[in-house]
Structure formats: C-alpha cells, structure tokens
Motif scaffolding. Structure first.
Motif, PDB file in Angstrom:
ATOM      1  N   ARG A 177      -2.837   3.533   5.818  1.00 44.43           N
ATOM      2  CA  ARG A 177      -3.747   4.266   5.152  1.00 44.43           C
ATOM      3  C   ARG A 177      -3.289   4.167   3.613  1.00 44.43           C
ATOM      4  NH1 ARG A 177      -7.140   8.525   7.949  1.00 44.43           N
ATOM      5  NH2 ARG A 177      -6.553   8.125  10.418  1.00 44.43           N
ATOM      6  N   GLN A 185     -10.517   8.969   4.322  1.00 42.59           N
ATOM      7  CA  GLN A 185     -10.059   8.241   5.770  1.00 42.59           C
ATOM      8  C   GLN A 185      -8.994   9.372   6.216  1.00 42.59           C
ATOM      9  OE1 GLN A 185      -7.202   5.275   4.895  1.00 42.59           O
ATOM     10  NE2 GLN A 185      -6.286   6.347   2.987  1.00 42.59           N
ATOM     11  N   GLU A 190      -2.305  11.999   5.169  1.00 39.36           N
ATOM     12  CA  GLU A 190      -2.111  10.935   6.217  1.00 39.36           C
ATOM     13  C   GLU A 190      -2.033   9.695   5.422  1.00 39.36           C
ATOM     14  OE1 GLU A 190      -2.404  10.639   9.507  1.00 39.36           O
ATOM     15  OE2 GLU A 190      -2.135  12.926   9.587  1.00 39.36           O
ATOM     16  N   SER A 191      -2.066   9.991   4.010  1.00 41.26           N
ATOM     17  CA  SER A 191      -1.891   8.492   3.256  1.00 41.26           C
ATOM     18  C   SER A 191      -0.391   8.046   3.455  1.00 41.26           C
ATOM     19  CB  SER A 191      -2.014   8.897   1.968  1.00 41.26           C
ATOM     20  OG  SER A 191      -3.413   9.247   1.578  1.00 41.26           O
ATOM     21  N   ASN A 195      -2.238   3.123  10.204  1.00 39.68           N
ATOM     22  CA  ASN A 195      -3.482   3.443  10.545  1.00 39.68           C
ATOM     23  C   ASN A 195      -3.740   3.112  12.191  1.00 39.68           C
ATOM     24  OD1 ASN A 195      -3.822   0.696  10.603  1.00 39.68           O
ATOM     25  ND2 ASN A 195      -5.073   0.548   8.757  1.00 39.68           N
TER      26      ASN A 195
END
Length: 238
Positions: A177, A185, A190-191, A195
C-alpha cells in the motif's frame, strides 16, 4: 486455543513497531517535502534502539515457549518461525519518478529522497532482519527472511503501477500500500504494509518454510512464476 487444537506452527513477526518504523517513514516523508535528508538523524536512533528491541523480541519468544509448555507442548512439538520484514520501498535508483517530482507524493505516494530510500532498503531493513535472525539463532527457532521477498514490486518501483490502474494484475502492480493521506485504500496506518498481492506472496513463503525441514530460510520470488505472488521459492539463509 493450544489446549483444544493441535498447534503445529506459530509465525511471529515482531519488532518493527518497537523500533519505530512508522515514525521513521513519517519523518523521512516530512523531510522530503522540505528537501532534507532524514537518514543521518535516524541511523543513530536505530542503532541505539536495536539492542532493546532485540531484548523485547527475545522476551516474546520466551513467553510463547512458556505459554506452549503450560498448554502441554514440548518445544519440539511445534515449529516457531520468526520472520523478518520485506522492504516497502526500493533503493533510490529504482523509483519511477525523479525525487524532485511532486508526484512522488501526490500521485505515487512515496515522498522519499533517493538517499533516504537507499538507507531504508539497504541498511535499515537488513539490520532488522539480522536482529530477528540473531534471536532465532539464540533461541533455537526457525527463521524466515523476507527482506527481498517482494523485490521489484515495492511502492513506486520502476516497472510497476499502483493497484487499481488497469485491473488487479500482480505482474504489473505494486505489492504494498502506498503512503495515503486520503484514506483511499484504508487507514493511514496501513500504508507501507503489504497489500493483497504481498500477503499472498508472504503466505506462500510461510507455506514453503512449513513444508521444509526446520531451519532458517530466505524467501524470494520464483522468476519462472511470471510475477505470480503465489510462486515463491526458499533457500537456506546465509
């Protein structure tokens, strides 16, 4: 759970948050915006924190062993696999856009200077992996080295594009991500995490390690797999 079901393998990924990996990423992104380098100030901080993080990871392993023994398991009744982290960004030479292009942030979601990216990919991630490997050796656990597992599919990596552009094709897309302040997203936290494609690849790695004899392995892509994240291979970790 361990008392009611037969546990055969436990996978443990730990240490990155204790080291402040997210804070480092945020600081380097901030410094990119102001055209400053962050690695010189972050490198000594990492060196100072590593021994303490190693002690914490060791304590977690010991706690797992104690918990399993209390549930009636001997240490040899199950596999305990310590896994390292894959690098979410490539080295500076492998970015799609020039480091001075504003689209590194506003389009690609990787606002990092080339030199900071070099340090993160070639020094920081290996240091974390080596620390985890040392704990595995000291505590007699298995080890799965993922530092190069998603190579070529990092955020902003040359030759790839973001998921969502042209359909979900893992051969063409990033397996992480991107840094996303618009929450398109998921949450910001979560970056820079794998993914769905990246998770498939790491799951394939764990499956291979679980099927192999106990030991310490490095997992990479099987290039004959034509970019399929489920096509991975392992070798003994040197």
């Amino acid at each position: 759970m361990a008392r009611t079901a037969r546990v055969r393998l436990i996978a443990l990924s730990v240490g990155g948050n204790d080291l402040g990996f997210g804070t480092i990423i945020g600081d380097c992104a901030y410094d990119w915006y102001f055209k400053r380098l962050c690695w010189k100030k972050q490198a000594p901080v990492v060196e100072q924190k590593l021994p303490g993080v190693k002690a914490k990871v060791t304590a977690v392993v010991d706690d797992i062993r104690a918990t399993m023994r209390a549930a009636g398991y001997a240490d040899g009744d199950y596999r305990l696999v310590l896994q390292s982290y894959p690098s979410p960004i490539p080295g500076g030479e492998s970015f799609r856009l020039n480091q001075n292009d504003s689209d590194r942030m506003f389009k690609d979601g990787c606002p990092f200077n080339d030199r900071d990216a070099d340090w993160a990919a070639y020094t920081l991630v290996p240091k974390i992996g080596d620390m985890v490997k040392a704990v595995a050796g000291a505590r007699g656990t298995d080890y799965m080295d993922l530092r190069d597992a998603l190579a070529g599919h990092e955020v902003c990596s040359l030759g790839t594009e973001q998921v969502g552009q042209g359909g979900p094709d893992p051969r063409e897309h990033e397996w992480f991500r991107f840094l996303d302040y618009a929450h398109t997203q998921g949450t910001l936290e979560e970056s820079m995490h794998p993914n769905a494609h990246g998770q498939r690849a790491m799951a394939a790695c764990l499956g291979l390690v679980g099927a192999a004899a106990p030991g310490r392995y490095a997992c990479t892509q099987d290039w004959f797999g034509n970019g399929d994240p489920s096509a991975m291979r392992i070798r003994p970790a040197g």
